[in-house]
Design a protein around this motif. Structure first.
Motif, PDB file in Angstrom:
ATOM      1  N   VAL A 187      31.396  35.366  28.588  1.00  8.80           N
ATOM      2  CA  VAL A 187      29.941  35.337  28.439  1.00  8.80           C
ATOM      3  C   VAL A 187      29.276  36.356  29.358  1.00  8.80           C
ATOM      4  N   GLU A 188      29.686  36.359  30.620  1.00  3.79           N
ATOM      5  CA  GLU A 188      29.063  37.241  31.607  1.00  3.79           C
ATOM      6  C   GLU A 188      30.136  37.843  32.516  1.00  3.79           C
ATOM      7  N   PRO A 189      30.761  38.931  32.098  1.00  2.00           N
ATOM      8  CA  PRO A 189      31.790  39.551  32.923  1.00  2.00           C
ATOM      9  C   PRO A 189      31.225  40.020  34.271  1.00  2.00           C
ATOM     10  N   HIS A 190      31.909  39.675  35.325  1.00  2.00           N
ATOM     11  CA  HIS A 190      31.507  40.165  36.639  1.00  2.00           C
ATOM     12  C   HIS A 190      32.726  40.188  37.550  1.00  2.00           C
ATOM     13  N   GLU A 191      32.717  41.121  38.492  1.00  2.00           N
ATOM     14  CA  GLU A 191      33.850  41.320  39.390  1.00  2.00           C
ATOM     15  C   GLU A 191      33.334  41.640  40.788  1.00  2.00           C
ATOM     16  N   ARG A 192      34.134  41.280  41.792  1.00  2.00           N
ATOM     17  CA  ARG A 192      33.814  41.616  43.177  1.00  2.00           C
ATOM     18  C   ARG A 192      35.060  42.164  43.849  1.00  2.00           C
ATOM     19  N   VAL A 193      34.856  43.076  44.786  1.00  2.00           N
ATOM     20  CA  VAL A 193      35.974  43.694  45.500  1.00  2.00           C
ATOM     21  C   VAL A 193      35.629  43.837  46.979  1.00  2.00           C
ATOM     22  N   HIS A 194      36.666  44.017  47.782  1.00  4.94           N
ATOM     23  CA  HIS A 194      36.461  44.371  49.186  1.00  4.94           C
ATOM     24  C   HIS A 194      37.576  45.315  49.618  1.00  4.94           C
ATOM     25  N   GLY A 195      37.378  45.947  50.751  1.00  9.49           N
ATOM     26  CA  GLY A 195      38.353  46.896  51.265  1.00  9.49           C
ATOM     27  C   GLY A 195      39.391  46.238  52.163  1.00  9.49           C
ATOM     28  N   PRO A 196      40.294  47.030  52.719  1.00 14.34           N
ATOM     29  CA  PRO A 196      41.397  46.480  53.512  1.00 14.34           C
ATOM     30  C   PRO A 196      40.985  46.008  54.898  1.00 14.34           C
ATOM     31  N   ASP A 197      39.756  46.320  55.327  1.00 17.70           N
ATOM     32  CA  ASP A 197      39.334  45.974  56.686  1.00 17.70           C
ATOM     33  C   ASP A 197      38.441  44.753  56.735  1.00 17.70           C
ATOM     34  N   LEU A 198      38.397  43.977  55.668  1.00 15.62           N
ATOM     35  CA  LEU A 198      37.590  42.770  55.647  1.00 15.62           C
ATOM     36  C   LEU A 198      38.021  41.827  56.764  1.00 15.62           C
ATOM     37  N   ASP A 199      37.042  41.308  57.488  1.00 20.74           N
ATOM     38  CA  ASP A 199      37.321  40.332  58.544  1.00 20.74           C
ATOM     39  C   ASP A 199      37.439  38.969  57.893  1.00 20.74           C
ATOM     40  N   ASP A 200      38.643  38.401  57.915  1.00 23.74           N
ATOM     41  CA  ASP A 200      38.839  37.106  57.244  1.00 23.74           C
ATOM     42  C   ASP A 200      38.903  35.945  58.215  1.00 23.74           C
ATOM     43  N   GLY A 201      38.327  36.110  59.408  1.00 25.97           N
ATOM     44  CA  GLY A 201      38.256  34.969  60.311  1.00 25.97           C
ATOM     45  C   GLY A 201      38.866  35.266  61.657  1.00 25.97           C
ATOM     46  N   PRO A 202      38.883  34.274  62.539  1.00 24.21           N
ATOM     47  CA  PRO A 202      39.338  34.465  63.925  1.00 24.21           C
ATOM     48  C   PRO A 202      40.812  34.771  64.061  1.00 24.21           C
TER      49      PRO A 202
END
Length: 208
Positions: A187-202
């Motif tokens: 119905v509503e195609p959508h996508e999200r991306v991030h790069g290799p330096d994303l901070d995923d937490g402590p």
């Protein structure tokens, strides 16, 4: 990631399927619907067949689909890392795209972690990670701008996973596995991306 793949169709796209998908939980459903036994090998052939048909809508040549047949449900960053290194040798100028290491699916997460490690080690230079939409919160990653044509191509690719034709060895496995996801994306195609330096937490800098 179909819309993103179509959007880069001016470049050669190599699709690497790390597993054949034989451990899918849909096998009992397929057998119940058919009233007969479908083997694990039949399921694998169906899944890979759907993949091959789907990516053709995105401009991928049949010879550019590689099936590595690693253990479905048993991937690790180390196993996937060997594939990443092999592909980086075969295609030294390639960009690498996979699912994020934050993906709740363990095989997807292992693939993301392997590519992130390869990027950090300098094995690959260009990497990008796709976020499982409707699973992770919208604060993770950035939206991909998809044209109308890219959305249409994605819908066509998704449609291959909805085909129920047992005589042709097609069992609508994608639709049985993730019906809500496929319906929403159609119905509503959508996508999200991030790069290799994303901070995923402590624990980002923990020792692996």
């Amino acid at each position: 990631m179909a819309g993103s793949m179509w959007s880069e169709r001016n470049r050669r796209t190599i699709v690497v399927s790390l597993t054949s998908g034989g451990s899918s939980a849909v096998l009992p459903w397929v057998n119940e619907r058919l009233g007969q036994q479908v083997s694990k090998e039949d399921l694998e052939r169906s899944r890979i067949g759907d993949l091959r048909r789907a990516v053709q809508h995105l401009g991928v040549r049949p010879l550019d689909v590689h099936v590595m047949d690693l253990p479905d449900g048993g991937l690790s960053p180390e196993l996937v890392g060997e594939v990443v290194e092999e592909m980086s040798r075969r295609y030294p100028r390639a960009s690498h795209r996979t699912m994020t290491w934050l993906d709740p699916h363990p095989d997807h997460a292992a693939a993301g972690e392997a590519v992130r490690r390869a990027h950090r080690a300098g094995v690959i230079e260009d990497s990008l990670f796709h976020v499982p939409v409707d699973v992770l919160e919208e604060s993770v990653g950035s939206p991909v701008q998809l044209s109308t044509a890219a959305c249409d191509a994605k819908r066509a690719a998704l449609a291959e996973y909805r085909v129920w034709d047992p005589f042709a060895g097609r069992y609508a496995i994608g639709l049985l596995s993730v019906p809500d996801l496929i319906a929403k994306q159609a119905v509503e195609p959508h996508e999200r991306v991030h790069g290799p330096d994303l901070d995923d937490g402590p624990e980002e800098d923990r020792e692996d």
